[in-house]
Structure formats: C-alpha cells, structure tokens
Enzyme design. Structure first.
Site, short mmCIF file in Angstrom:
data_model
loop_
_atom_site.label_atom_id
_atom_site.label_comp_id
_atom_site.label_asym_id
_atom_site.label_seq_id
_atom_site.Cartn_x
_atom_site.Cartn_y
_atom_site.Cartn_z
N ASP A 62 0.33 0.33 13.60
CA ASP A 62 0.76 -1.01 13.20
C ASP A 62 1.01 -1.92 14.40
O ASP A 62 1.16 -3.13 14.24
CB ASP A 62 2.02 -0.92 12.33
N ARG A 122 -8.02 -2.35 -1.22
CA ARG A 122 -7.81 -1.28 -0.22
C ARG A 122 -8.21 0.10 -0.76
O ARG A 122 -8.16 0.33 -1.96
CB ARG A 122 -6.33 -1.30 0.24
N GLY A 132 0.83 -1.21 0.00
CA GLY A 132 0.00 0.00 0.00
C GLY A 132 0.86 1.26 0.00
O GLY A 132 0.53 2.25 -0.65
C1 S3P Z 1 2.79 3.68 6.66
C2 S3P Z 1 1.76 4.35 7.27
C3 S3P Z 1 0.64 3.66 7.93
C4 S3P Z 1 1.02 2.24 8.29
C5 S3P Z 1 1.67 1.50 7.17
C6 S3P Z 1 2.93 2.23 6.73
C7 S3P Z 1 3.80 4.47 5.95
O1 S3P Z 1 -0.47 3.66 7.06
O2 S3P Z 1 -0.12 1.53 8.72
O3 S3P Z 1 2.02 0.21 7.59
O4 S3P Z 1 4.89 3.96 5.66
O5 S3P Z 1 3.51 5.63 5.67
P1 S3P Z 1 -1.43 4.95 6.92
O6 S3P Z 1 -0.59 6.07 6.49
O7 S3P Z 1 -2.43 4.59 5.87
O8 S3P Z 1 -2.04 5.10 8.28
#
Ligand code: S3P
Length: 423
Positions: A311, A117, A89
């Site tokens: 996390d 997602r 993601g």
């Molecule tokens: C992350 C931000 C978080 C986290 C993901 C990694 C990042 O997500 O849950 O594992 O590297 O910016 P969100 O920004 O969607 O909260």
C-alpha cells in the site's frame, strides 16, 4: 535537492486506528458470542462496511465512551443474507470466508469500483473447502455463496495476499479437520494475531522459507483490543516529512506490527532519519515514530519485498522523484488490482507533474531528483493516489490540483486537518 519556498512540516500528531486491524477486529468479534471491546477503531470509511456487515451477521454493536462493544449472535443467522461491502475489498474477501462456513445462502455486493476487482482468488480456495461460490463474469463480485459443510484444506497462496489468507483461515474456523495456509512470501499477520488473542489455537510453521498457518474448528472468545494508529496513514505523514527539507514529524502510537513497518525501513534505506520508540503491550503493539528529512537516494524493490510494502509503493514513487538515482519497483503487478490500477494511475500522474518515470508490466522506475511542476492530476477515485498527488503539491512550483480527493476518507478522513496541523 533543495525545494525553495516549501515550508517544513514540524510537530507531533496521531492518526486514527489501523484499517486492516479494525476490519478484522470487528468481523472476528461478530463471530464470538462473548462480549468484545474495541478501542480506537479506524475512522476510515471502508471500516463502516465491516461494522454494517457485523450487524447483518446478527451481532449486537454498541458504541459507548469511545469503545465499540460487539457481541456476536450464538449462531450466524440462517436464511439468505445480502451484504453491501461498499468500496471495501477487505470486507468482501474476509466476509466470503465467514459466509462460506455458514449454512445458508448469501450475496456480497458493493460499489462499481469494488465490483471490478478480482474475487476468484478467494472463491477458488473456498470452493475447494466445499462451499458453492458463484462469481459474476470475469471472476468478479457480486459473490453468491452457499456455505456450510466445509472440510479443511492445505492451501498455498498463489498470490501473496493477506486478504486471501484471512478468508481461508476464517472459513477454517468452522471446517472439519485442519486448515493450513502456506505463504511463500509473508503478508500482514493481523488475522493470526487476533485469532490467538481470541483463544484460537493457531499453529505457525516454517519449511524451506515458506510460512504455514494452521487452524482447526474453534469457538472464539471475546476480544479486548486497543487498535494502534494506522501504519499506512502514518506512512503518508512519514513520506511528507522525508520529502520536505527541514521537516521533522512525530506520529504517535502507530502500529509497530513487524509486518507493517517495512516502509519505515525503506525510508532509512533511502537516507531519511527514522526513530521508532518503544512498543507498547498487546496483540497489536504501537510505538511513536519520528521522521526527519535528509537527502534521499534511490532504492530497488523486488517481488520479495512487495507484499509488506504494497500500500506504500505509490508513496515510494513520489519519494523517488526527489531521490538521487533511479528507483526501480518490480514484481508489483498486484498494484494493478487495487481500488484502481495504481501503476498506470501513479506513473501518469507523476509524469504530468514533470517526473521522469517509466511504467512496466509489474512496476515502475523513477529517476531523480526532479523539480516537479504544478498541474492537474487525477486520482481515478483512489484514496492512496489522491494522497500521493496531494503531497506532490507540497513540492511542485505552481500547485497541484487533484481530482478525487473526496476518496481520501476511505482510509484517512483526517488527512487534510493533520497535514494542516504540521504546516
Ligand atoms: C489488506 C491487504 C492488502 C492491502 C489492502 C489491505 C488487508 O491487500 O493492499 O489495502 O487488510 O488484508 P491484499 O491482501 O489483496 O494484498
């Protein structure tokens, strides 16, 4: 509560480079025509998607003597690019910001889990800056982006997300005028730190408790970075030490970035003994962390604390089964939009192992202490749930069988060998 038969975890270990920092280091380095040198990049499988993406963006990427050398193309390639983000993601959302600012069309794809997602959260601000971003029904990927000609905006994050913040800031590197992101609740700040390390003028401001980050059009210089150990992988080991009586575990050179250490403070609040050594230098500092088991007590976590713990909340669910009292987590609805729905996956798995747990719309409550029993649980293909349930196996009489442990490699491929070295 004593857990007879469980062997204490003892010793010192290290974890591979931080996943969030590694994604950003690689993608930002791909935007600079200067040479970047990155040491200690994450072994997390997710980060390979970002390295592949850097190559698709025209960067020359070479691994030599434990260093990743990256030199971005003088200009992003023109014409349609199609990038497979795998299950990552972070890769997809950060790339969306980069590609929105580039002349030409691009498509961002991924594995089925990633295609489920939400992507509207990045598409919407990027459209407001002038990009054409089409999502699949339901605001999901694949994302079709036609970028270029962006204009800076002032954007207040409707969800506390470091990924959305980063996508907008990265688009702002090639937008006309200033781009300002406002975050009512702080999120991890790696993008801002690395941008500064690459010579960008990033202005930070605070007004009525809201943090703002401003950036203008910028040509980035090269990055020279030692990636500290992954804070979330270290959190798994810290949780293991806090859970198993008699344990004392040191994790060396872990990210000491203050936006990543909330879990250590939470362990202290629960009663564990935590020592953090002196932080080293650099844009992203590292420190040794030692955690010793002590009897644990329940805690309450509300909306304001969720983003910096997001996390680690599944780990908290397991810790709460061994803590005196009722632990309540609220305002964590975002957990339902991670790789899988982590609220239902966590509560279902813990219940199967005998925990007293309730699921709510935006969180969960766990009462303890409880002696967990063995059983079969399903990680639903999520690396973090797979590790939480594997740790439950240290406590449960009768052993725990976890389905989907192969996904642990998405963030912490060395999990099993590091755990073995401490037993
Ligand atoms: C992350 C931000 C978080 C986290 C993901 C990694 C990042 O997500 O849950 O594992 O590297 O910016 P969100 O920004 O969607 O909260």
């Amino acid at each position: 509560m004593s857990t007879p038969g469980v062997r204490a975890l003892l010793g010192a270990c290290s974890v591979s480079g931080d996943k969030s920092i590694s994604h950003r280091a690689v993608l930002l380095a791909a935007l600079s025509p200067d040479q970047s040198r990155i040491r200690g990049l994450a072994t997390a499988l997710d980060c390979r998607a970002s390295v592949r993406a850097a190559v698709r963006l025209g960067a020359a990427v070479v691994e030599r003597d434990g260093e990743l050398l990256i030199r971005g193309a003088p200009e992003l390639p023109r014409g349609e690019v199609c990038i497979d983000c795998g299950r990552s993601g972070t890769t997809m959302r950060l790339l969306a910001g980069i590609l929105a600012a580039r002349d030409g069309a691009s498509v961002l794809l991924g594995e089925p889990q990633l295609l489920a997602r939400p992507m509207e959260r990045v598409s919407e601000p990027l459209r407001a800056m002038g990009a054409r971003v089409e999502t699949a029904p339901g605001g999901r990927a694949p994302l079709r982006i036609r970028g270029g000609g962006l204009v800076g905006i002032r954007y207040r994050l409707p969800v506390a997300s470091a990924q959305v913040k980063s996508a907008v800031l990265l688009a702002g590197l090639r937008a006309e005028g200033r781009t300002v992101v406002e975050e009512p609740v702080p999120t991890r700040d790696h993008t801002e730190r690395l941008l500064v390390a690459m010579g960008a003028g990033v202005e930070e401001g605070w007004q009525e408790g809201v943090r703002s980050i401003a950036i203008g059009p910028t040509q980035l210089g090269g990055l020279d970075l030692d990636v500290p150990g992954d804070a979330s992988s270290a959190a798994v080991l810290a949780a293991a030490a806090a859970l198993v009586p008699g344990s004392c575990v040191t994790v060396r050179s872990v990210s000491a970035n203050p936006t990543r250490t909330a879990f250590l403070s939470l362990l202290v609040e629960m009663g564990a003994a935590v020592e953090v050594g002196e932080s080293g230098p650099g844009a992203e500092a590292a420190a040794d962390v030692t955690v010793r088991h002590r009897p644990l007590r329940a805690v309450e976590v509300g909306t304001d604390r969720v983003p910096l713990l997001v996390d680690e909340l599944p780990l908290l669910g397991l810790l709460a089964t061994q803590a005196e009292g009722t632990t309540v987590v609220e305002g964590a609805g975002e957990l339902r939009f991670k790789e899988v729905d982590r609220i239902s996956g966590l509560t279902e798995g813990l219940r199967r192992l005998g925990a007293t747990v309730e699921e709510s719309r935006d969180g969960f409550a766990v009462s303890g202490p409880t002696r967990l029993h063995g059983g079969a649980v399903d990680s639903l293909g999520d690396h973090r749930l797979a590790m939480v349930f594997s740790l439950a196996g240290l406590l449960a009489a009768g052993g725990v069988t976890v389905a989907g442990t192969e996904f642990i490699g998405d963030s912490f491929p060395e999990f099993r060998s590091v755990m073995r070295s401490l037993q």
